[in-house]
Design an enzyme around this catalytic site. Structure first.
Site, mmCIF file in Angstrom:
data_model
loop_
_atom_site.group_PDB
_atom_site.id
_atom_site.type_symbol
_atom_site.label_atom_id
_atom_site.label_comp_id
_atom_site.label_asym_id
_atom_site.label_seq_id
_atom_site.Cartn_x
_atom_site.Cartn_y
_atom_site.Cartn_z
ATOM 1 N N HIS A 67 0.796 -1.238 0.000
ATOM 2 C CA HIS A 67 0.000 0.000 0.000
ATOM 3 C C HIS A 67 0.825 1.282 0.000
ATOM 4 O O HIS A 67 0.486 2.250 -0.635
ATOM 5 C CB HIS A 67 -0.989 0.010 1.168
ATOM 6 C CG HIS A 67 -0.374 -0.025 2.536
ATOM 7 N ND1 HIS A 67 0.154 -1.173 3.078
ATOM 8 C CD2 HIS A 67 -0.206 0.931 3.483
ATOM 9 C CE1 HIS A 67 0.615 -0.910 4.281
ATOM 10 N NE2 HIS A 67 0.407 0.362 4.561
ATOM 11 N N LYS A 70 6.028 5.485 -1.081
ATOM 12 C CA LYS A 70 6.835 6.292 -0.154
ATOM 13 C C LYS A 70 8.311 6.324 -0.548
ATOM 14 O O LYS A 70 9.041 7.208 -0.102
ATOM 15 C CB LYS A 70 6.684 5.778 1.278
ATOM 16 C CG LYS A 70 5.375 6.220 1.907
ATOM 17 C CD LYS A 70 5.292 5.854 3.366
ATOM 18 C CE LYS A 70 3.990 6.341 3.980
ATOM 19 N NZ LYS A 70 3.781 5.776 5.318
ATOM 20 N N HIS A 128 2.509 9.844 -2.250
ATOM 21 C CA HIS A 128 2.902 8.427 -2.178
ATOM 22 C C HIS A 128 1.820 7.527 -2.776
ATOM 23 O O HIS A 128 2.095 6.436 -3.249
ATOM 24 C CB HIS A 128 3.278 8.006 -0.751
ATOM 25 C CG HIS A 128 2.129 7.695 0.160
ATOM 26 N ND1 HIS A 128 1.455 8.631 0.875
ATOM 27 C CD2 HIS A 128 1.546 6.512 0.484
ATOM 28 C CE1 HIS A 128 0.511 8.061 1.604
ATOM 29 N NE2 HIS A 128 0.543 6.766 1.387
ATOM 30 N N ASP A 178 -5.762 -0.679 7.848
ATOM 31 C CA ASP A 178 -4.568 0.159 8.023
ATOM 32 C C ASP A 178 -4.751 1.159 9.163
ATOM 33 O O ASP A 178 -3.849 1.347 9.988
ATOM 34 C CB ASP A 178 -4.290 0.903 6.703
ATOM 35 C CG ASP A 178 -2.879 1.485 6.651
ATOM 36 O OD1 ASP A 178 -1.949 0.833 7.165
ATOM 37 O OD2 ASP A 178 -2.714 2.574 6.081
HETATM 38 FE FE LIG Z 1 -0.388 5.409 2.982
HETATM 39 FE FE LIG Z 2 0.258 1.251 6.523
#
Ligand SMILES: [Fe+2]
Ligand SMILES: [Fe+2]
Length: 334
Positions: free
Chosen positions: A188, A192, A217, A277
C-alpha cells in the site's frame, strides 16, 4: 530442475528415475532419510523431493517432519509415494508436512501432473515473496514495521472473507479477490520510496506544503504498479495492488485523497484495506502518538462509520473483533 528421490527399493528408484529424466528433470537418489536430509542441506537448488513412505532407519513420514523442522531457507515440495491406502494415512502424511501423495505403482502421467502442481505452487510462493520483498524495500525508508505489513494483510483477508458471506457486496468478492487483497496489502505505501527524506522522516507535524508532497505516495505507488500492469495486463493481483496503493487514503464521504473519491467509487479492496490500516496505526506506537488500546481504536473506527469508512466494512470489523485481537497477538512487534 533438480528432484531428489528417496527410496531403498532399486526397482522403484529406477522407474522414477526413468520417468523423471524423460520429463527433463535432473535426478539425485538417496537410499535413506539421513542421507536425504544431508543432501537437502547441501543442495539449496533442490526444491522437490519424492520420498517412499516405508524405509528402514528414518521412514518417509519422519523424513518429512524433519525437513519441515529444518530451516533450509527455502521450501521443499514433498511428494510421498506409498503402497498404503486409506484416508488415515493421508492425514498422517499431511500432518507431517507432505504436499502430495502418489500410490504405487505410479503412472508417469500422474507423476507429471503432480510435479506440475508442485511447480505452480512454488512459482506462487516466489511471487508472494517478491511482493513482500518489494514492500519491505519501501518500508526501509519508512518507520512502519514488517509486523505492521503482516497484520494489515491478515486483517484485510479476514474482513474480505467475512464480507464474502455476510455483506450486500458479497457478489463482488470471490476466492481470488480475497487472495489478492492478502497478497498485495503490504504494497500500500510502496510509493513512499519517492517521498524525500525531509518529509517522510520528519518527526514533527507536516506543514501544508509538506503534506501535499506526502500525499503523492498514493499516486507514485499507483504509477509504478500501473507500469507493471502494462506488461502484464491480466495479472488481477496487480490491479488490486494498484487500487489499494492509489485509494487507501480516500474517505467514504469524499474528503480523502488523492482524488476525493466518494462511496462505491472507491474500489472495494481499498475500502476494506483502509479500515485495516487505520486500525493498525491506532493500536501501534508511532513517533507522533502512543499506542491505543483495542477499545479506543474500536470506538474511533466506529466514529468514522459512514464518513471515513464504508459501513459494510465497519460492520465486518465489529463482527471480527476477536480475530483482529488474535492477529495483533500473533504478529506482535519483534
Ligand atoms: Fe499510505
Ligand atoms: Fe500502513
Amino acid at each position: 530442475m533438480n528432484v531428489l528421490v528417496v527410496d531403498d527399493e532399486i526397482l522403484s528408484v529406477e522407474l522414477l528415475k526413468q520417468a523423471l529424466t524423460t520429463m527433463g528433470y535432473q535426478v539425485s537418489v538417496r537410499e535413506n532419510g539421513s542421507e536425504a536430509l544431508a543432501y537437502l542441506r547441501d543442495h539449496g537448488d533442490c526444491r522437490i523431493m519424492i520420498t517412499d513412505w516405508e524405509m528402514p532407519d528414518i521412514d518417509g513420514l519422519e523424513l518429512t517432519r524433519r525437513v519441515r523442522q529444518e530451516s533450509l531457507g527455502h521450501y521443499v515440495y514433498i511428494i510421498m509415494v506409498t503402497s498404503r491406502g486409506g484416508t488415515a494415512n493421508v492425514v498422517e502424511g499431511l500432518e507431517a508436512g507432505a504436499d502430495d501423495f502418489m500410490s504405487k505403482p505410479f503412472h508417469p502421467a500422474e507423476l507429471e501432473v503432480r510435479l506440475r502442481s508442485g511447480l505452480r505452487l512454488m512459482a506462487l510462493e516466489a511471487s508472494n515473496m517478491t511482493i513482500f520483498a518489494l514492500a519491505k524495500l519501501a518500508e526501509s525508508r519508512d518507520p512502519e514495521t514488517g509486523a505492521h505489513l503482516e497484520r494489515v494483510r491478515g486483517y484485510s483477508r479476514a474482513l474480505a472473507a467475512h464480507m464474502a458471506s455476510n455483506s450486500p457486496c458479497r457478489h463482488e468478492i470471490d476466492a481470488t479477490f480475497i487472495e489478492n487483497i492478502y497478497l498485495t496489502a503490504p504494497l500500500h505505501d510502496i510509493g513512499k520510496v519517492a517521498i524525500p527524506d525531509h518529509v517522510l522522516l520528519k518527526p514533527g507535524r507536516l506543514t501544508d506544503a509538506e503534506f501535499e508532497i506526502m500525499k503523492r505516495h498514493t499516486t507514485e505507488g499507483a504509477a509504478t504498479l500501473n507500469s507493471v500492469l502494462e506488461v502484464a495486463p491480466h495479472a488481477s493481483f496487480l490491479k488490486v495492488a494498484r487500487d489499494i496503493a492509489l485509494c487507501h487514503h480516500e474517505r467514504y464521504d469524499g474528503t480523502g485523497y488523492p482524488r476525493g473519491l466518494k462511496g462505491t467509487d472507491i474500489p472495494l479492496s481499498a475500502r476494506i484495506f483502509s479500515v485495516a490500516d487505520v486500525y493498525d496505526a491506532l493500536i501501534s506506537k508511532r513517533v507522533y502518538k502512543s499506542a491505543f488500546s483495542h477499545d479506543v481504536a474500536k470506538s474511533l473506527i466506529m466514529e468514522g462509520d459512514g464518513t471515513q469508512f464504508d459501513s459494510q466494512v465497519v460492520a465486518a470489523f465489529l463482527a471480527l473483533e476477536t480475530t483482529f485481537q488474535t492477529i495483533v497477538k500473533t504478529q506482535a512487534e519483534p
